[in-house]
Design a protein around this motif. Structure first.
Motif, short mmCIF file in Angstrom:
data_model
loop_
_atom_site.label_atom_id
_atom_site.label_comp_id
_atom_site.label_asym_id
_atom_site.label_seq_id
_atom_site.Cartn_x
_atom_site.Cartn_y
_atom_site.Cartn_z
N ASP A 97 0.83 -1.20 0.00
CA ASP A 97 0.00 0.00 0.00
C ASP A 97 0.86 1.25 0.00
N TYR A 98 1.91 1.23 0.80
CA TYR A 98 2.85 2.35 0.85
C TYR A 98 3.52 2.54 -0.52
N ALA A 99 3.98 1.44 -1.12
CA ALA A 99 4.65 1.50 -2.42
C ALA A 99 3.70 2.04 -3.50
N ARG A 100 2.46 1.60 -3.48
CA ARG A 100 1.48 2.06 -4.46
C ARG A 100 1.25 3.57 -4.32
N ASP A 101 1.12 4.05 -3.08
CA ASP A 101 0.94 5.49 -2.86
C ASP A 101 2.16 6.28 -3.32
N LEU A 102 3.34 5.80 -2.97
CA LEU A 102 4.57 6.47 -3.38
C LEU A 102 4.71 6.47 -4.90
N PHE A 103 4.40 5.35 -5.53
CA PHE A 103 4.45 5.24 -6.98
C PHE A 103 3.51 6.27 -7.62
N GLN A 104 2.28 6.36 -7.13
CA GLN A 104 1.31 7.31 -7.69
C GLN A 104 1.78 8.75 -7.49
N GLN A 105 2.37 9.05 -6.34
CA GLN A 105 2.90 10.40 -6.10
C GLN A 105 4.00 10.73 -7.10
N ARG A 106 4.91 9.80 -7.31
CA ARG A 106 6.00 10.02 -8.27
C ARG A 106 5.47 10.19 -9.68
N TYR A 107 4.49 9.39 -10.03
CA TYR A 107 3.90 9.50 -11.36
C TYR A 107 3.25 10.88 -11.54
N GLN A 108 2.43 11.29 -10.58
CA GLN A 108 1.74 12.58 -10.67
C GLN A 108 2.74 13.74 -10.72
N PHE A 109 3.78 13.68 -9.90
CA PHE A 109 4.80 14.73 -9.89
C PHE A 109 5.50 14.82 -11.24
N THR A 110 5.86 13.68 -11.80
CA THR A 110 6.56 13.66 -13.08
C THR A 110 5.67 14.18 -14.19
N ARG A 111 4.39 13.79 -14.19
CA ARG A 111 3.45 14.30 -15.19
C ARG A 111 3.29 15.82 -15.07
N GLN A 112 3.17 16.33 -13.84
CA GLN A 112 3.04 17.78 -13.65
C GLN A 112 4.28 18.50 -14.15
N GLN A 113 5.44 17.96 -13.83
CA GLN A 113 6.69 18.56 -14.25
C GLN A 113 6.79 18.58 -15.78
N GLU A 114 6.39 17.51 -16.41
CA GLU A 114 6.42 17.43 -17.87
C GLU A 114 5.46 18.44 -18.49
N ARG A 115 4.27 18.57 -17.93
CA ARG A 115 3.30 19.56 -18.45
C ARG A 115 3.84 20.98 -18.29
N ARG A 116 4.47 21.26 -17.16
CA ARG A 116 5.04 22.58 -16.91
C ARG A 116 6.14 22.88 -17.93
N GLN A 117 7.00 21.89 -18.18
CA GLN A 117 8.06 22.07 -19.17
C GLN A 117 7.48 22.30 -20.56
N GLN A 118 6.41 21.60 -20.90
CA GLN A 118 5.78 21.78 -22.20
C GLN A 118 5.21 23.18 -22.34
N ARG A 119 4.58 23.69 -21.28
CA ARG A 119 4.05 25.05 -21.33
C ARG A 119 5.17 26.06 -21.56
N ILE A 120 6.29 25.88 -20.90
CA ILE A 120 7.43 26.79 -21.06
C ILE A 120 8.00 26.68 -22.47
N ASN A 122 6.37 25.79 -25.15
CA ASN A 122 5.40 26.44 -26.03
C ASN A 122 5.54 27.95 -25.96
N HIS A 123 5.68 28.48 -24.77
CA HIS A 123 5.83 29.92 -24.58
C HIS A 123 7.10 30.43 -25.26
N SER A 136 13.40 24.76 -32.11
CA SER A 136 13.06 23.40 -31.71
C SER A 136 13.88 23.07 -30.49
N LEU A 137 13.24 23.08 -29.35
CA LEU A 137 13.95 22.73 -28.13
C LEU A 137 14.18 21.24 -28.13
N TRP A 138 14.61 20.67 -27.02
CA TRP A 138 14.84 19.22 -26.99
C TRP A 138 13.55 18.50 -27.32
N PRO A 139 13.64 17.25 -27.75
CA PRO A 139 12.44 16.53 -28.18
C PRO A 139 11.42 16.41 -27.07
#
Length: 189
Positions: A97-120, A122-123, A136-139
Motif C-alpha cells: 500500500d505504501y509503495a502504491r501510494d509512493l508510486f502514484q505520487q512520483r507518477y503525478q509529480f513527473t506528469r506535472q513537471q512534464e506539463r510545466r516544461q511543455q508550457r514553457i 510552447n511559450h 526546436s527545443l529538446w524533443p
C-alpha cells in the motif's frame, strides 16, 4: 526483501522481539523504497514505463502491455482462507500500500513537471517565432521516437531521443537554451 536486516541482527531471531523486529523491518523497507531512483508496479505497466523512461531518459521500442488477468484470479477461496492469508502477509500488504501510494505520487509529480516544461517550451517557441526564428527545443516526451542515438557535440556526449541534430536553430544558427537552463526557469516559475 527490501529491508536492512542488519538493523535486527540479520537472521538471528533472538536479538529483537518479534513485533519490534517486524516494525523495524517494515520502516527500513519503506525507507529503502523511498531512496530508490525508480521502482515499478506490475499492475501499472504503462505508468511504470513512463516513469522508467523519464527517470533514466531512455525510450523503449514498444509500449508495455497491460495484462489484467492472472491464473490466481480464477482461484476461489473461502473467506476464512483469505483472512488467514491476509494476516500472515499483513506487513507485506502494508508495504505494498505504501509503495502504491509512493508510486502514484512520483507518477503525478513527473506528469506535472512534464506539463510545466511543455508550457514553457510552447511559450518560448511562440516568443522566438515572433522574432522570425525557427525554434526546436529538446524533443518532447510525446514524440513517437523509438530509439535513442548518441551524438558528439562540442566534446560532450549528448543523448538525442529523435535522432536529429540538436542544439541550434536551423534558420538562425543560434544556440538554444540548455535543459539545465530550462529547468532553472521551470523551478522559478
Amino acid at each position: 526483501m527490501l529491508a536492512d536486516l542488519s538493523l535486527v541482527g540479520c537472521y538471528n531471531m533472538s536479538t529483537v522481539p518479534e513485533k519490534k523486529r517486524a516494525q523495524l523491518l517494515l520502516e527500513s523497507a519503506k525507507k529503502n523504497l523511498r531512496d530508490m531512483a525508480f521502482f515499478g508496479l506490475t499492475e501499472y505497466q504503462r505508468k511504470t514505463q513512463f516513469l522508467f523512461e523519464r527517470t533514466f531518459r531512455l525510450r523503449f521500442i514498444r509500449p508495455f502491455m497491460q495484462y489484467n488477468s492472472t491464473r490466481a484470479a480464477g482461484v476461489d477461496l473461502d473467506n476464512a482462507t483469505v483472512q488467514h492469508i491476509e494476516e500472515l502477509n499483513e506487513l507485506d500488504m502494508e508495504l505494498y500500500d505504501y509503495a502504491r501510494d509512493l508510486f502514484q505520487q512520483r507518477y503525478q509529480f513527473t506528469r506535472q513537471q512534464e506539463r510545466r516544461q511543455q508550457r514553457i517550451r510552447n511559450h518560448m517557441q511562440q516568443s522566438h517565432q515572433g522574432l522570425g526564428l525557427s525554434v526546436s527545443l529538446w524533443p518532447s516526451h510525446s514524440q513517437a521516437s523509438s530509439q535513442s542515438t548518441l551524438e558528439e557535440e562540442e566534446g560532450e556526449r549528448v543523448v538525442r531521443e529523435d535522432g536529429q541534430e540538436g542544439g541550434r536553430t536551423e534558420e538562425a544558427g543560434a544556440r538554444l537554451p540548455t535543459e539545465d537552463y530550462m529547468n532553472q526557469i521551470i523551478n522559478r516559475w
